[in-house]
Design an enzyme around this catalytic site. Structure first.
Site, short mmCIF file in Angstrom:
data_model
loop_
_atom_site.label_atom_id
_atom_site.label_comp_id
_atom_site.label_asym_id
_atom_site.label_seq_id
_atom_site.Cartn_x
_atom_site.Cartn_y
_atom_site.Cartn_z
N HIS A 131 5.39 2.02 17.31
CA HIS A 131 6.07 3.27 17.67
C HIS A 131 6.12 4.12 16.40
O HIS A 131 6.17 3.57 15.30
CB HIS A 131 7.48 2.89 18.13
CG HIS A 131 8.30 3.99 18.71
ND1 HIS A 131 8.90 4.96 17.94
CD2 HIS A 131 8.66 4.26 20.00
CE1 HIS A 131 9.60 5.77 18.73
NE2 HIS A 131 9.46 5.38 19.98
N ASP A 205 10.71 -4.32 14.60
CA ASP A 205 11.21 -3.28 15.49
C ASP A 205 11.52 -3.97 16.82
O ASP A 205 10.60 -4.33 17.57
CB ASP A 205 10.13 -2.20 15.65
CG ASP A 205 10.48 -1.18 16.72
OD1 ASP A 205 11.43 -1.41 17.50
OD2 ASP A 205 9.79 -0.14 16.78
N GLN A 208 12.38 -2.87 22.04
CA GLN A 208 12.05 -3.45 23.35
C GLN A 208 12.41 -4.93 23.37
O GLN A 208 12.81 -5.48 24.40
CB GLN A 208 10.57 -3.27 23.67
CG GLN A 208 10.09 -1.82 23.78
CD GLN A 208 10.78 -1.05 24.89
OE1 GLN A 208 11.18 -1.62 25.91
NE2 GLN A 208 10.94 0.25 24.71
N LYS A 231 18.90 1.01 24.88
CA LYS A 231 17.84 0.32 25.62
C LYS A 231 18.30 -1.02 26.17
O LYS A 231 17.57 -1.68 26.90
CB LYS A 231 16.61 0.16 24.72
CG LYS A 231 15.98 1.53 24.41
CD LYS A 231 14.59 1.44 23.87
CE LYS A 231 14.11 2.85 23.54
NZ LYS A 231 12.79 2.86 22.92
N CYS A 369 5.24 8.02 22.12
CA CYS A 369 5.58 7.89 20.69
C CYS A 369 4.71 6.85 20.00
O CYS A 369 5.15 6.17 19.07
CB CYS A 369 7.04 7.56 20.47
SG CYS A 369 8.14 8.84 20.99
#
Ligand SMILES: *Cc1c(COP(=O)(O)O)cnc(C)c1O
Length: 413
Positions: A131, A205, A208, A231, A369
């Site tokens: 991302h 990251d 998700q 999220k 993104c």
């Protein structure tokens, strides 16, 4: 011949859906089908009532307050930190830093790690499926060069290449746990092993990852793990940076201000201990407690059940959508997460998204993104349907029917 599908639920889906009032919304006269969970998730009632309750009953600025409300607000804020610690199984609560979200968490590490360890000419390894928020913060560190782990045609990282990319200039490896465009679940534990063999830290990251996997940062043995509250069914504006104590101790502060200091004079300032060293200014203590409510909600259903449910939906969706004429999927690795990205031959992704919207189905279209992913596949954009704990098999049937309709409209023209 009709294909038999397993459409069983791992929990009481109707009961769960009642916890999310927005799912009753109508869009152009159709009941909303919300498949844009990769961008943000909807909120259960308990999260929103927690926000209201805190503002109405315990609102006061946290830390150093001698009065009743301030102490209560502080206790709740620090209790939320413990809820987050247990959610990702960190060793210590002071390894949990509250931020605005994944983006700020990664910027924090890039900036603080940059100030402490990065020189012009140094290299940071990222992957081809990152991302933008795990690309640009590193590019902002002056003179730093990015090296990229590629992915194959299915969307799996080519890890054989990682050893070749590492040299004496390499300072950190920053990769996503789950790709928000391809759904690939990366072998984080293995990447951390390789990194640590070279004495390099790993940042993950987890925007998700935290929403779609059971996270155990000690088991993964990563040095930093970043995720966003919104999220994982929590509010916007709150996020988390997990960092191993030894790394957080070594890094210089990110921002300066209240809460992050020990003693201030005009000549010299000493900093507060962890986690406060990285939390300058009034923290989002309403957001932190609402995030804790979201985590408790998820745990009450069971993260393992949610993961299974989402896997079942994704498998089902692949089977159903494969029958759509001209559909092409991006990211087809085994064990992938609940993201389906596709295009339909001869129809622009924006047209697909717009027509689906008219039928009440919310998907994301565009570059998600992750422009380097689009460049790899040579497309301008994709359509993405991403699933969450409240989605149903019937909603996927609706998506499949809608896509068949869209294809037949375009073929008539
Ligand atoms: C959403 C997302 C981000 C950015 O999260 P913010 O909440 O916007 O900070 C970063 N990485 C991935 C993989 C994402 O899905």
């Amino acid at each position: 011949m009709s294909i038999k599908y397993d459409k069983s639920y791992t929990y009481d889906i109707e009961k769960v859906r009642k916890d999310f009032p927005i799912l009753q919304t109508e869009v152009y006269g159709n009941k909303l089908v919300y498949f844009d969970n990769g961008a943000t998730t909807q909120k259960p009632r308990c999260v929103v009532s927690k926000i209201e309750k805190n503002y109405f009953n315990t609102n006061a600025n946290v830390h150093r307050g001698v009065h009743f409300l301030s102490q209560q607000a502080t206790e709740e804020h620090e209790a939320a930190r413990e809820v987050v610690r247990s959610f990702i199984n960190a060793r210590h609560t002071h390894e949990i830093i509250f931020t605005r979200g994944t983006t700020e968490s990664i910027n924090l590490v890039a900036s603080s790690f940059g100030k402490t360890f990065l020189q012009p000419g140094d290299e940071v390894i990222v992957s081809q499926m990152e991302h933008h928020s795990n690309i640009v913060p590193w590019q902002l560190q002056s003179g730093v060069k990015l090296k990229v782990i590629p992915f194959d045609e299915k969307g799996a990282l080519v890890l054989d290449k990682l050893d070749e990319l590492i040299n004496e200039k390499t300072k950190i490896i920053a990769v996503t746990h789950i790709s928000n465009t391809l759904g690939t679940v990366n072998p984080i534990k293995k990447i951390a092993e390789i990194a640590h063999r070279h004495n390099l830290p790993v940042l993950v990251d987890g925007a998700q990852g935290a929403a779609h996997e059971i996270i155990n940062v000690q088991e993964l043995d990563v040095d930093f793990y970043a995720f966003s509250g919104h999220k994982v069914y929590g509010p916007t504006g709150i996020g988390v940076l997990y960092g191993k104590e030894e790394w957080l101790e070594k890094l210089q502060p990110y921002q300066g201000g209240g809460d992050m200091i020990d003693r201030v004079t005009f000549e010299k300032t000493t900093f507060a201990p962890l986690p406060f060293k990285f939390e300058a200014g009034t923290p989002d203590y309403i957001g932190s407690t609402a995030l804790a409510a979201a985590i408790k909600y998820v745990k009450s259903i069971g993260m393992d059940k949610i993961v299974n449910h989402e896997r079942n939906l994704t498998e089902y969706a692949y089977k159903k959508l494969s029958a759509v004429k001209g559909i092409h999927f991006y990211g087809t690795t085994g064990g992938k997460s609940s993201v389906i990205s596709f295009n339909i031959v001869g129809i622009h992704p924006y047209d697909v998204g717009t027509l689906l919207d008219k039928l009440g189905i919310a998907v994301r279209t565009g570059h998600h993104c992750a422009q380097p992913v689009m460049q790899t596949f040579g497309v301008e954009g994709m359509v993405r349907a991403s699933f969450a704990l409240y989605n149903t098999f019937e909603e996927i049937d609706q998506l499949a029917d809608a896509l068949h309709r869209i294809v037949s409209i375009f073929h008539k023209k």
